[in-house]
Design a protein around this motif. Structure first.
Motif, PDB file in Angstrom:
ATOM      1  N   ALA A 125       4.549  -2.786   3.408  1.00  0.00           N
ATOM      2  CA  ALA A 125       4.283  -1.298   3.211  1.00  0.00           C
ATOM      3  C   ALA A 125       3.081  -0.690   2.385  1.00  0.00           C
ATOM      4  O   ALA A 125       2.470   0.159   2.554  1.00  0.00           O
ATOM      5  CB  ALA A 125       5.375  -0.749   3.260  1.00  0.00           C
ATOM      6  N   HIS A 154      -0.474   0.257   2.897  1.00  0.00           N
ATOM      7  CA  HIS A 154      -0.526   1.437   3.812  1.00  0.00           C
ATOM      8  C   HIS A 154      -0.330   2.737   3.122  1.00  0.00           C
ATOM      9  O   HIS A 154      -0.948   3.720   3.057  1.00  0.00           O
ATOM     10  CB  HIS A 154       0.346   1.323   4.979  1.00  0.00           C
ATOM     11  CG  HIS A 154       0.182   0.340   5.974  1.00  0.00           C
ATOM     12  ND1 HIS A 154      -0.846   0.072   7.002  1.00  0.00           N
ATOM     13  CD2 HIS A 154       0.575  -0.925   5.956  1.00  0.00           C
ATOM     14  CE1 HIS A 154      -0.827  -1.027   7.629  1.00  0.00           C
ATOM     15  NE2 HIS A 154      -0.168  -1.861   6.974  1.00  0.00           N
ATOM     16  N   PHE A 155       0.755   2.506   2.081  1.00  0.00           N
ATOM     17  CA  PHE A 155       0.813   3.729   1.266  1.00  0.00           C
ATOM     18  C   PHE A 155      -0.398   4.011   0.392  1.00  0.00           C
ATOM     19  O   PHE A 155      -0.709   5.158   0.156  1.00  0.00           O
ATOM     20  CB  PHE A 155       2.143   3.642   0.397  1.00  0.00           C
ATOM     21  CG  PHE A 155       2.454   4.773  -0.262  1.00  0.00           C
ATOM     22  CD1 PHE A 155       3.142   5.606   0.292  1.00  0.00           C
ATOM     23  CD2 PHE A 155       2.386   4.866  -1.671  1.00  0.00           C
ATOM     24  CE1 PHE A 155       3.621   6.790  -0.324  1.00  0.00           C
ATOM     25  CE2 PHE A 155       2.752   6.052  -2.325  1.00  0.00           C
ATOM     26  CZ  PHE A 155       3.392   6.984  -1.628  1.00  0.00           C
ATOM     27  N   ASN A 164      -3.362   3.351   1.313  1.00  0.00           N
ATOM     28  CA  ASN A 164      -4.441   3.865   2.272  1.00  0.00           C
ATOM     29  C   ASN A 164      -4.247   5.493   2.359  1.00  0.00           C
ATOM     30  O   ASN A 164      -5.194   6.059   2.235  1.00  0.00           O
ATOM     31  CB  ASN A 164      -4.164   3.309   3.481  1.00  0.00           C
ATOM     32  CG  ASN A 164      -5.006   2.089   3.383  1.00  0.00           C
ATOM     33  OD1 ASN A 164      -6.112   1.924   2.688  1.00  0.00           O
ATOM     34  ND2 ASN A 164      -4.743   0.964   4.109  1.00  0.00           N
ATOM     35  N   ILE A 165      -2.808   5.641   2.314  1.00  0.00           N
ATOM     36  CA  ILE A 165      -2.663   7.161   2.658  1.00  0.00           C
ATOM     37  C   ILE A 165      -3.286   8.061   1.378  1.00  0.00           C
ATOM     38  O   ILE A 165      -3.724   8.994   1.501  1.00  0.00           O
ATOM     39  CB  ILE A 165      -1.040   7.405   2.529  1.00  0.00           C
ATOM     40  CG1 ILE A 165      -0.486   6.774   4.074  1.00  0.00           C
ATOM     41  CG2 ILE A 165      -0.685   9.217   2.622  1.00  0.00           C
ATOM     42  CD1 ILE A 165       0.971   7.001   4.022  1.00  0.00           C
ATOM     43  N   ILE A 166      -2.758   7.499   0.184  1.00  0.00           N
ATOM     44  CA  ILE A 166      -3.169   8.055  -1.157  1.00  0.00           C
ATOM     45  C   ILE A 166      -5.032   8.196  -1.164  1.00  0.00           C
ATOM     46  O   ILE A 166      -5.433   9.161  -1.459  1.00  0.00           O
ATOM     47  CB  ILE A 166      -2.896   7.420  -2.372  1.00  0.00           C
ATOM     48  CG1 ILE A 166      -1.431   7.090  -2.374  1.00  0.00           C
ATOM     49  CG2 ILE A 166      -3.369   7.929  -3.692  1.00  0.00           C
ATOM     50  CD1 ILE A 166      -0.497   8.404  -2.515  1.00  0.00           C
ATOM     51  N   LEU A 219      -7.073   8.086   1.601  1.00  0.00           N
ATOM     52  CA  LEU A 219      -7.322   9.157   2.676  1.00  0.00           C
ATOM     53  C   LEU A 219      -7.115  10.642   2.008  1.00  0.00           C
ATOM     54  O   LEU A 219      -7.868  11.493   2.167  1.00  0.00           O
ATOM     55  CB  LEU A 219      -6.519   9.076   3.878  1.00  0.00           C
ATOM     56  CG  LEU A 219      -6.996   7.926   4.936  1.00  0.00           C
ATOM     57  CD1 LEU A 219      -5.907   8.017   6.025  1.00  0.00           C
ATOM     58  CD2 LEU A 219      -8.334   8.491   5.452  1.00  0.00           C
ATOM     59  N   GLY A 220      -6.015  10.945   1.283  1.00  0.00           N
ATOM     60  CA  GLY A 220      -5.842  12.120   0.661  1.00  0.00           C
ATOM     61  C   GLY A 220      -6.762  12.525  -0.500  1.00  0.00           C
ATOM     62  O   GLY A 220      -7.410  13.612  -0.182  1.00  0.00           O
ATOM     63  N   GLY A 221      -7.341  11.457  -0.987  1.00  0.00           N
ATOM     64  CA  GLY A 221      -8.282  11.743  -1.975  1.00  0.00           C
ATOM     65  C   GLY A 221      -9.405  12.191  -1.360  1.00  0.00           C
ATOM     66  O   GLY A 221     -10.258  13.125  -1.851  1.00  0.00           O
TER      67      GLY A 221
END
Lengths: 360, 126
Positions: free
Chosen positions: B110, B113-114, B116-118, B120-122
């Motif tokens: 996991a 993916h976490f 990747n979220i960070i 994308l947020g950046g």
């Protein structure tokens, strides 16, 4: 002597009537200016009946077009989300794994991966929302000189000044909201809500507290802005009305013979400008609604996808999945609230413009 | 298939009962092997469901995430069943170790993916 008096009367009439004819020409110019600032993706014909173009048929047609255009992407999102919901629910109460900690870990891991999918899907939607808001801001920005010209031409100089100032302040707020606040806020909400949903601890409370403070803030700011603008507009309109009535009274009382005609001409001019004002204001509201409708509908459809999946997860008793999807749904609610507030403030400004000004 | 599974389970239970009555100490091992045999009966169905989900997630552009979720659930089930077997055999330590390894494996799957979220947020903020 008679000739001289007649010539003097004609001069006086010309002096008073020239601005009226000039204003009539300006009406045409204002309408053509307004047509030129309408975005190319909005079809609005100012020559034909405006009320027919912005009626319920047009709104339904826009809704149909939006749903038709985005149905493929949203359907794919829904199907995949539903698949993830089914998989996450397999880590719920009915899971064969007896170890509770391991089951919770499976649920959190699956929720994290689903969160990545959801976030990457909503990424494009958030960018399109930002683009739409920037489009509204750009249209509103190009509208301010036209609205000020309409007010000034109709004799509402006070209203023109007040409304132009208010619109510029609103515009600055919206620009700041679009460029600096919306996307970071949305991301912070998503992350905080997601961490709150998987950690089951205080982070979730912090996220919900921030969200509720933010929602309250939006409500208070919108109410205060609308209230101040309405009060200022009412005061400025009263002042403009008094000035216009005084001018008409003075014209009919001081100009011999043709004074009443001049006063009537001023009234006709005022009526003409009221028509222009209605057309420009109504058209502008319609353009903003059309610009805002598609992203808002998209956001609402995404929210509907979450609602259906949450219902399914509640049915299967997967508490972790419900928390994760609810977190995303409530973050989406915050984005919808910001977007609606921004659109609403623009529309309130335009309604105040329509209702304010000199009535003659 | 359910009839096959039930019949096999009843047969295993009967055999285990007889073996236990005869005093054979390997009866639990026999039961576990039998249970694994029962699980293998549903493997074709599971692989069919997995391939269906994989093709669906491929079609809707979520192949990586779909595969990861399937991996997490598979690893979780495998670790869970394995730790249950160890516990049934009275090996609590081994069961705890299996649970620990499974949890670490789930986090390892996991975590990208976490991140990747960070990332994308950046991108979203900048």
């Amino acid at each position: 002597m008679k000739r001289m008096v007649f010539a003097a009367l004609i001069c006086v009439c010309a002096f008073f009537l020239f601005p009226i004819f000039a204003a009539a020409a300006e009406e045409e110019e204002i309408l053509s200016d307004f047509e030129s600032v309408i975005p190319s993706n909005v079809e609005l014909d100012m020559d034909s009946e405006l009320s027919q173009q912005i009626g319920i048929e047009r709104v339904l047609a826009e809704i149909g077009a939006t749903v038709g255009a985005s149905s493929g992407g949203i359907l794919a999102f829904f199907v995949t989300l539903f698949g993830f919901a089914i998989l996450i629910s397999s880590c719920g109460e009915g899971c064969l794994v007896e170890n509770g900690t391991l089951r919770a870990n499976m649920s959190v891991g699956a929720s994290t991966v689903a969160a990545f999918f959801i976030f990457s899907s909503l990424y494009g939607v958030l960018l399109s929302v930002k683009e739409a808001l920037l489009g509204i801001v750009s249209f509103f920005s190009s509208l301010i000189p036209i609205l000020t010209a309409v007010n000034t031409a109709s004799g509402a100089v006070g209203s023109a000044g007040t409304q132009a100032t208010n619109m510029n302040i609103t515009l600055a707020l919206l620009e700041r909201l679009c460029s600096d606040a919306l996307l970071p806020l949305a991301f912070a909400m998503f992350v905080l809500s997601f961490i709150g949903s998987v950690s089951d601890g205080g982070v979730g409370n912090i996220a919900s507290a921030i969200r509720s403070v933010f929602m309250w803030g939006i409500g208070i700011i919108t109410t205060v802005l609308a209230g101040i603008m309405a009060i200022q507009s009412v005061v400025a309109s009263a002042s403009d009305n008094a000035v216009l009535r005084a001018a008409r009274y003075a014209a009919s009382g001081t100009i011999p013979i043709v004074g009443s005609s001049v006063a009537s001409a001023v009234g006709i001019l005022s009526g003409g400008m009221a028509f222009v004002k209605g057309s420009v204001g109504g058209g502008a509201v319609a353009v903003i609604l059309i610009l805002a409708l598609a992203p808002l509908l998209n956001l609402l459809l995404y929210r509907l996808c979450f609602s259906i999946c949450i219902f399914m997860l509640e049915f299967t008793g997967s508490a972790g999945g419900v928390r994760c999807f609810s977190a995303f749904k409530s973050s989406l609610d915050a984005v919808i609230a910001v977007y609606s507030m921004a659109t609403l403030v623009c529309i309130v400004e335009l309604v105040i413009f329509l209702c304010g000004g000199a009535k003659g | 298939m359910i009839v096959k599974a039930c019949a096999l389970a009843l047969l295993i239970a009967l055999c285990a009962f007889v073996l236990r009555e005869l005093g054979w100490r390997g009866a639990p091992l026999f039961c576990i092997i039998g249970a694994l045999g029962i699980i293998t009966l549903i493997l074709p169905d599971i692989s069919e469901a997995v391939s269906l989900f994989s093709s669906l997630s491929d079609e809707y552009g979520a192949s990586e995430a779909g595969r990861s979720v399937l991996k997490i659930i598979g690893v979780g089930y495998l670790g869970g069943v394995c730790s249950d077997i160890c516990r049934d055999m009275g090996e609590g330590g081994a069961a705890s170790a299996v649970v620990l390894v499974t949890r670490v494996e789930i986090i390892a799957i996991a975590l990208p993916h976490f991140l990747n979220i960070i990332r994308l947020g950046g991108e979203l903020i900048v």
